[in-house]
Design an enzyme around this catalytic site. Structure first.
Site, PDB file in Angstrom:
ATOM      1  N   GLU A  45       0.859  -1.188   0.000  1.00 37.35           N
ATOM      2  CA  GLU A  45       0.000   0.000   0.000  1.00 37.35           C
ATOM      3  C   GLU A  45       0.894   1.236   0.000  1.00 37.35           C
ATOM      4  OE1 GLU A  45      -2.788   0.345   3.282  1.00 37.35           O
ATOM      5  OE2 GLU A  45      -2.907   2.508   2.986  1.00 37.35           O
ATOM      6  N   ARG A  49       0.679  10.449   0.012  1.00 41.08           N
ATOM      7  CA  ARG A  49       1.032  11.500   0.961  1.00 41.08           C
ATOM      8  C   ARG A  49       2.342  12.176   0.626  1.00 41.08           C
ATOM      9  NH1 ARG A  49       0.362   9.085   6.845  1.00 41.08           N
ATOM     10  NH2 ARG A  49      -0.766   7.257   6.142  1.00 41.08           N
ATOM     11  N   THR A  72      -4.418   6.369   1.603  1.00 43.32           N
ATOM     12  CA  THR A  72      -4.814   7.759   1.855  1.00 43.32           C
ATOM     13  C   THR A  72      -5.662   8.298   0.698  1.00 43.32           C
ATOM     14  OG1 THR A  72      -2.544   7.934   2.756  1.00 43.32           O
ATOM     15  CG2 THR A  72      -3.957   9.834   3.029  1.00 43.32           C
ATOM     16  N   LYS A 132     -11.123  -1.599   6.587  1.00 43.52           N
ATOM     17  CA  LYS A 132      -9.933  -1.300   7.390  1.00 43.52           C
ATOM     18  C   LYS A 132     -10.419  -0.764   8.742  1.00 43.52           C
ATOM     19  CE  LYS A 132      -6.921   2.611   6.995  1.00 43.52           C
ATOM     20  NZ  LYS A 132      -5.917   3.320   6.205  1.00 43.52           N
TER      21      LYS A 132
HETATM   22  O1  LIG Z   1      -3.398   6.829   4.962  1.00 42.32           O
HETATM   23  C1  LIG Z   1      -3.942   5.742   4.973  1.00 42.32           C
HETATM   24  O2  LIG Z   1      -4.857   5.415   4.228  1.00 42.32           O
HETATM   25  C2  LIG Z   1      -3.441   4.781   5.917  1.00 42.32           C
HETATM   26  O3  LIG Z   1      -3.530   3.597   5.669  1.00 42.32           O
HETATM   27  C3  LIG Z   1      -2.791   5.265   7.133  1.00 42.32           C
HETATM   28  C4  LIG Z   1      -2.031   4.147   7.749  1.00 42.32           C
HETATM   29  O4  LIG Z   1      -2.935   3.284   8.307  1.00 42.32           O
HETATM   30  C5  LIG Z   1      -1.066   4.554   8.756  1.00 42.32           C
HETATM   31  O5  LIG Z   1      -0.207   5.480   8.213  1.00 42.32           O
HETATM   32  C6  LIG Z   1      -0.346   3.348   9.262  1.00 42.32           C
HETATM   33  O6  LIG Z   1       0.762   3.787   9.867  1.00 42.32           O
HETATM   34  P1  LIG Z   1       1.505   3.143  11.109  1.00 42.32           P
HETATM   35  O7  LIG Z   1       0.732   3.493  12.315  1.00 42.32           O
HETATM   36  O8  LIG Z   1       2.804   3.862  11.010  1.00 42.32           O
HETATM   37  O9  LIG Z   1       1.655   1.663  10.881  1.00 42.32           O
END
Ligand SMILES: O=C(O)C(=O)C[C@H](O)[C@H](O)COP(=O)(O)O
Length: 211
Positions: A45, A49, A72, A132
């Site tokens: 994924e 960003r 994102t 999710k």
């Molecule tokens: O932007 C999105 O659609 C995402 O999926 C955000 C992610 O879930 C987090 O960035 C996971 O990040 P960690 O907490 O570092 O494992």
């Protein structure tokens, strides 16, 4: 069309962990994807960003065995850009009505984020079977998903947000979890030094987390 649950199931069941990638340096895209795939994590994924996120996706999609999705995702433009970049799925942080409407017109499946039973039910009413759980740890973690397993038995989750290897193992023991997402496989210092061997090792450990 509503979520293509068959397509999403076949993608999300390929590995227990989906690396969530935030990368801007396009030259790192292929070696990073190669290390993750070699370590047993083919589902990638790439979050939208960074300025070069779409180029990163395009490069990663060329790596043999890699199945790239966008993260994102916030609007219809992101969705069209994801398809053009070679993505096979999309991930959003939430379930705004507009993003669900937009996903209906796109040929690759969306894995949308929810944080409450009401949001899960709203998505389910729109035909979503895979969601999710985000941000997973901040929202109560594995006990919350365990509590949802019986009343929302037809919904399967990919928890993401604040997860590490130890926490992933707990989530993966739940009946309603197909995989987990996370960035711990790519520590910032390993990325900064192009330490692909370390990332491959972390990926291999993650790929073996399902008991
Ligand atoms: O932007 C999105 O659609 C995402 O999926 C955000 C992610 O879930 C987090 O960035 C996971 O990040 P960690 O907490 O570092 O494992």
């Amino acid at each position: 069309m509503p979520q293509d649950t068959a397509a999403l199931r076949s993608i999300l069941s390929l590995a227990p962990v989906v690396p969530v990638i935030i990368l801007d340096d396009v030259s790192q895209a292929r070696p990073l994807a190669e290390a993750l795939v070699a370590g047993g994590l083919p589902i990638l994924e790439v979050t939208l960003r960074t300025p070069n996120a779409l180029k990163v996706m395009e490069e990663m999609a060329k790596v043999t065995g890699a199945i790239v999705g966008s993260g994102t995702v916030r609007n219809a433009l992101h969705m069209r850009q994801s398809v053009d970049a070679g993505c096979r799925f999309m991930v959003s942080p939430g379930i705004s009505p507009r993003i669900l409407d937009a996903a209906d017109d796109i040929g690759i499946p969306l894995l949308p984020g929810i944080a409450t039973p009401s949001e899960a039910m709203t998505a389910s009413e729109r035909g979503y079977g895979f969601l999710k759980f985000f941000p997973a740890e901040a929202n109560g973690g594995a006990p919350v998903l365990k509590a949802l397993a019986s009343p929302l038995a037809d919904i399967t989750f990919c928890p993401t947000g604040g997860i590490d290897a130890a926490k992933a193992k707990v989530y993966l023991g739940l009946s309603n979890v197909i995989c987990v997402g996370g960035s711990w496989i790519m520590p910032a210092d390993a990325l900064a030094t192009n330490d692909w061997a370390r990332i491959e090792t972390l990926a291999r450990e993650a790929s073996q987390l399902r008991g």
